[in-house]
Design a protein around this motif. Sequence first.
Motif, PDB file in Angstrom:
ATOM      1  N   GLU A 393       0.855  -1.189   0.000  1.00 35.17           N
ATOM      2  CA  GLU A 393       0.000   0.000   0.000  1.00 35.17           C
ATOM      3  C   GLU A 393       0.896   1.245   0.000  1.00 35.17           C
ATOM      4  O   GLU A 393       1.788   1.377   0.849  1.00 35.17           O
ATOM      5  CB  GLU A 393      -0.927   0.016   1.223  1.00 35.17           C
ATOM      6  CG  GLU A 393      -2.024  -1.029   1.153  1.00 35.17           C
ATOM      7  CD  GLU A 393      -3.020  -0.923   2.297  1.00 35.17           C
ATOM      8  OE1 GLU A 393      -4.095  -1.539   2.198  1.00 35.17           O
ATOM      9  OE2 GLU A 393      -2.704  -0.237   3.300  1.00 35.17           O
ATOM     10  N   TYR A 394       0.619   2.144  -0.970  1.00 36.28           N
ATOM     11  CA  TYR A 394       1.453   3.327  -1.156  1.00 36.28           C
ATOM     12  C   TYR A 394       0.562   4.545  -1.388  1.00 36.28           C
ATOM     13  O   TYR A 394      -0.517   4.441  -1.965  1.00 36.28           O
ATOM     14  CB  TYR A 394       2.391   3.151  -2.359  1.00 36.28           C
ATOM     15  CG  TYR A 394       3.222   1.890  -2.300  1.00 36.28           C
ATOM     16  CD1 TYR A 394       4.430   1.866  -1.605  1.00 36.28           C
ATOM     17  CD2 TYR A 394       2.786   0.726  -2.925  1.00 36.28           C
ATOM     18  CE1 TYR A 394       5.186   0.708  -1.551  1.00 36.28           C
ATOM     19  CE2 TYR A 394       3.536  -0.441  -2.867  1.00 36.28           C
ATOM     20  CZ  TYR A 394       4.739  -0.438  -2.182  1.00 36.28           C
ATOM     21  OH  TYR A 394       5.486  -1.588  -2.111  1.00 36.28           O
ATOM     22  N   SER A 395       1.053   5.702  -0.960  1.00 36.60           N
ATOM     23  CA  SER A 395       0.275   6.935  -1.089  1.00 36.60           C
ATOM     24  C   SER A 395       0.508   7.587  -2.440  1.00 36.60           C
ATOM     25  O   SER A 395       1.532   7.369  -3.091  1.00 36.60           O
ATOM     26  CB  SER A 395       0.656   7.914   0.021  1.00 36.60           C
ATOM     27  OG  SER A 395       1.992   8.347  -0.136  1.00 36.60           O
ATOM     28  N   LEU A 396      -0.459   8.429  -2.862  1.00 35.38           N
ATOM     29  CA  LEU A 396      -0.363   9.182  -4.103  1.00 35.38           C
ATOM     30  C   LEU A 396      -0.472  10.689  -3.896  1.00 35.38           C
ATOM     31  O   LEU A 396       0.201  11.459  -4.567  1.00 35.38           O
ATOM     32  CB  LEU A 396      -1.456   8.732  -5.080  1.00 35.38           C
ATOM     33  CG  LEU A 396      -1.175   7.469  -5.889  1.00 35.38           C
ATOM     34  CD1 LEU A 396      -2.428   7.029  -6.642  1.00 35.38           C
ATOM     35  CD2 LEU A 396      -0.029   7.694  -6.864  1.00 35.38           C
ATOM     36  N   ASP A 397      -1.338  11.123  -2.972  1.00 31.52           N
ATOM     37  CA  ASP A 397      -1.538  12.561  -2.776  1.00 31.52           C
ATOM     38  C   ASP A 397      -1.930  12.818  -1.327  1.00 31.52           C
ATOM     39  O   ASP A 397      -2.451  11.926  -0.635  1.00 31.52           O
ATOM     40  CB  ASP A 397      -2.618  13.082  -3.723  1.00 31.52           C
ATOM     41  CG  ASP A 397      -2.617  14.608  -3.842  1.00 31.52           C
ATOM     42  OD1 ASP A 397      -1.567  15.217  -3.563  1.00 31.52           O
ATOM     43  OD2 ASP A 397      -3.655  15.188  -4.206  1.00 31.52           O
ATOM     44  N   ILE A 398      -1.680  14.050  -0.872  1.00 33.56           N
ATOM     45  CA  ILE A 398      -1.992  14.464   0.499  1.00 33.56           C
ATOM     46  C   ILE A 398      -2.583  15.859   0.461  1.00 33.56           C
ATOM     47  O   ILE A 398      -2.120  16.718  -0.298  1.00 33.56           O
ATOM     48  CB  ILE A 398      -0.727  14.520   1.384  1.00 33.56           C
ATOM     49  CG1 ILE A 398       0.118  13.253   1.262  1.00 33.56           C
ATOM     50  CG2 ILE A 398      -1.100  14.775   2.841  1.00 33.56           C
ATOM     51  CD1 ILE A 398       1.501  13.405   1.878  1.00 33.56           C
ATOM     52  N   ASP A 399      -3.594  16.105   1.293  1.00 36.81           N
ATOM     53  CA  ASP A 399      -4.055  17.477   1.483  1.00 36.81           C
ATOM     54  C   ASP A 399      -4.630  17.619   2.879  1.00 36.81           C
ATOM     55  O   ASP A 399      -5.174  16.650   3.442  1.00 36.81           O
ATOM     56  CB  ASP A 399      -5.103  17.872   0.440  1.00 36.81           C
ATOM     57  CG  ASP A 399      -5.302  19.386   0.395  1.00 36.81           C
ATOM     58  OD1 ASP A 399      -4.303  20.111   0.528  1.00 36.81           O
ATOM     59  OD2 ASP A 399      -6.448  19.834   0.237  1.00 36.81           O
ATOM     60  N   ILE A 407      -5.070  11.194   2.877  1.00 36.09           N
ATOM     61  CA  ILE A 407      -3.959  10.630   2.123  1.00 36.09           C
ATOM     62  C   ILE A 407      -4.571   9.626   1.154  1.00 36.09           C
ATOM     63  O   ILE A 407      -5.282   8.708   1.579  1.00 36.09           O
ATOM     64  CB  ILE A 407      -2.955   9.917   3.047  1.00 36.09           C
ATOM     65  CG1 ILE A 407      -2.500  10.853   4.171  1.00 36.09           C
ATOM     66  CG2 ILE A 407      -1.765   9.393   2.243  1.00 36.09           C
ATOM     67  CD1 ILE A 407      -1.875  10.122   5.341  1.00 36.09           C
ATOM     68  N   THR A 408      -4.339   9.792  -0.136  1.00 35.85           N
ATOM     69  CA  THR A 408      -4.919   8.874  -1.119  1.00 35.85           C
ATOM     70  C   THR A 408      -3.846   7.933  -1.641  1.00 35.85           C
ATOM     71  O   THR A 408      -2.646   8.195  -1.537  1.00 35.85           O
ATOM     72  CB  THR A 408      -5.538   9.638  -2.296  1.00 35.85           C
ATOM     73  OG1 THR A 408      -4.497  10.315  -3.021  1.00 35.85           O
ATOM     74  CG2 THR A 408      -6.557  10.653  -1.806  1.00 35.85           C
ATOM     75  N   GLY A 409      -4.305   6.813  -2.237  1.00 34.26           N
ATOM     76  CA  GLY A 409      -3.356   5.826  -2.697  1.00 34.26           C
ATOM     77  C   GLY A 409      -3.826   5.053  -3.906  1.00 34.26           C
ATOM     78  O   GLY A 409      -4.864   5.339  -4.506  1.00 34.26           O
ATOM     79  N   GLY A 412      -7.720   2.528  -5.121  1.00 35.71           N
ATOM     80  CA  GLY A 412      -8.873   3.027  -4.386  1.00 35.71           C
ATOM     81  C   GLY A 412      -8.675   3.264  -2.913  1.00 35.71           C
ATOM     82  O   GLY A 412      -9.639   3.532  -2.190  1.00 35.71           O
ATOM     83  N   LYS A 413      -7.451   3.215  -2.423  1.00 39.52           N
ATOM     84  CA  LYS A 413      -7.204   3.359  -0.988  1.00 39.52           C
ATOM     85  C   LYS A 413      -7.230   4.825  -0.568  1.00 39.52           C
ATOM     86  O   LYS A 413      -6.782   5.717  -1.291  1.00 39.52           O
ATOM     87  CB  LYS A 413      -5.848   2.759  -0.620  1.00 39.52           C
ATOM     88  CG  LYS A 413      -5.715   1.265  -0.913  1.00 39.52           C
ATOM     89  CD  LYS A 413      -6.632   0.444  -0.039  1.00 39.52           C
ATOM     90  CE  LYS A 413      -6.423  -1.043  -0.276  1.00 39.52           C
ATOM     91  NZ  LYS A 413      -7.321  -1.865   0.564  1.00 39.52           N
ATOM     92  N   ILE A 414      -7.758   5.055   0.627  1.00 45.36           N
ATOM     93  CA  ILE A 414      -7.748   6.398   1.207  1.00 45.36           C
ATOM     94  C   ILE A 414      -7.667   6.281   2.718  1.00 45.36           C
ATOM     95  O   ILE A 414      -8.282   5.387   3.320  1.00 45.36           O
ATOM     96  CB  ILE A 414      -8.978   7.227   0.768  1.00 45.36           C
ATOM     97  CG1 ILE A 414      -8.860   8.664   1.264  1.00 45.36           C
ATOM     98  CG2 ILE A 414     -10.283   6.581   1.214  1.00 45.36           C
ATOM     99  CD1 ILE A 414      -9.871   9.620   0.636  1.00 45.36           C
ATOM    100  N   TRP A 415      -6.880   7.181   3.318  1.00 44.70           N
ATOM    101  CA  TRP A 415      -6.704   7.229   4.761  1.00 44.70           C
ATOM    102  C   TRP A 415      -7.028   8.640   5.244  1.00 44.70           C
ATOM    103  O   TRP A 415      -6.884   9.608   4.512  1.00 44.70           O
ATOM    104  CB  TRP A 415      -5.272   6.900   5.158  1.00 44.70           C
ATOM    105  CG  TRP A 415      -4.807   5.536   4.779  1.00 44.70           C
ATOM    106  CD1 TRP A 415      -4.754   4.416   5.560  1.00 44.70           C
ATOM    107  CD2 TRP A 415      -4.289   5.123   3.487  1.00 44.70           C
ATOM    108  NE1 TRP A 415      -4.259   3.350   4.862  1.00 44.70           N
ATOM    109  CE2 TRP A 415      -3.968   3.742   3.591  1.00 44.70           C
ATOM    110  CE3 TRP A 415      -4.082   5.775   2.283  1.00 44.70           C
ATOM    111  CZ2 TRP A 415      -3.439   3.014   2.524  1.00 44.70           C
ATOM    112  CZ3 TRP A 415      -3.571   5.061   1.219  1.00 44.70           C
ATOM    113  CH2 TRP A 415      -3.250   3.694   1.334  1.00 44.70           C
ATOM    114  N   LYS A 416      -7.469   8.720   6.483  1.00 37.67           N
ATOM    115  CA  LYS A 416      -7.689  10.015   7.120  1.00 37.67           C
ATOM    116  C   LYS A 416      -6.618  10.218   8.175  1.00 37.67           C
ATOM    117  O   LYS A 416      -6.147   9.264   8.815  1.00 37.67           O
ATOM    118  CB  LYS A 416      -9.081  10.068   7.764  1.00 37.67           C
ATOM    119  CG  LYS A 416      -9.499  11.464   8.256  1.00 37.67           C
ATOM    120  CD  LYS A 416     -10.971  11.487   8.630  1.00 37.67           C
ATOM    121  CE  LYS A 416     -11.397  12.910   9.018  1.00 37.67           C
ATOM    122  NZ  LYS A 416     -12.857  12.988   9.299  1.00 37.67           N
TER     123      LYS A 416
END
Length: 420
Positions: A393-399, A407-409, A412-416
């Motif tokens: 699992e790896y990240s793609l973008d942060i805001d 944090i998106t990945g 379809g992965k997303i973390w808060k």
Amino acid sequence: MKYIFTFIIALVFISCSNSNDDESIDPDPISNEIEILEITQKKVRIGDTIVINGNNLDKITSFKFKTIDDELENLQNITPFEKNLEEIKVIVPTLNNELFELFIIQNSTVVNSTSLNLIGTFPLKFNFNHDDVKSVKIVNDKTAFVAAGSKLYKTIDGGYGWELIKDFEYYIGSSMFFIDESLGWLEIYDDWNSILYYTNDGGITFNKIFENNFAYKSIIQIYFSSPTNGYLLTTKGEIYKTDDNINFDLIYDFPNSNEGSGTTDFSHLSVYGNTLIASGEDINDKPILIQKTGSIFNYSTFDKVINNVQLINDSEAYQIRKTSGFEDKLFFTNNISSGWEETSNKRIHDFHFTSKDKGIGISSNANYGNHIIFETYDGGKNWVNKFDFKDFEYSLDIDFQNNTGFITGYRGKIWKHIFE
């Protein structure tokens, strides 16, 4: 940091009356009532140890961690890893919501519960149809937009539910920007054209507002400070500016971007007031940092790749750059024209700061098998509160907006992430 919870437990004994109405206490009570009177800390992270102090705690057999999405009867019983008469310990499992209840169980009976808050990084359940989530923009603590494949999604409840706003059929690029719940811009790469679209109704409708012979290049970053004032960065190192959201003027064209056999490739843009920085590589693969102060542009050449940049104010900034050991490290400067210094020896692939001192960094384990999230509260000198993604699992973008971020990945992965 491990948070310790102190529970004051009152033991209520069953009293009985004799025939003369005299009261006595049963020396061997058959029932105990557990009452929580005080909690010294209500915020925990995944993996923290909760320590409960009291009396007769060896009677507690398990715990359940229930969020609003869960049915109590379907939840796994979490066994304490240590207990005795006066102390019991349990580890916070992976949860998918910042609000949850801790249920204390004796055999199969719930004897008490208390509401707690999750902070730090945690995964969300929504999957975006397994499409890579390339871009996220959060506009307040509850509202954010993400671009996944050809689809634009919106949340109004802090990331727990996402509504499909529009399917563009063509992939949404990595550039997307919203300044509030209604006003936003994104780029669609339509076969050979990079097109800028604008919405003023939260994504219900979009209008094409800019397209200018973008074959073999695309709009890679968008920034707007108001509904009419903004910048566009293309992969060729071109910077466009608008003062009316209608006319986009080319105010900078990176030199020699169309000459030679190589490819100029810019990828990151950061703006603060009238100061701007953009990072990329020239046709000879030399790392470049474009700087704009007031109306004056110049650029600097570096020895190693620059992966991300962020202005903190009009002179101070952070960047990710590879070092001589080919490791990604975080650098800081108080003068964007010179003087970049490595903040620590920690491997950091990506980052986002909410202030000069506070931010998150994306690291990885020794074999790059997954990404790891850290927090810093001193500008990247020290990194704390580790959270491991699962394998691959790896990240793609942060805001971020204030203390809340996404944090998106891939897939379809997303973390808060919630700062304390």
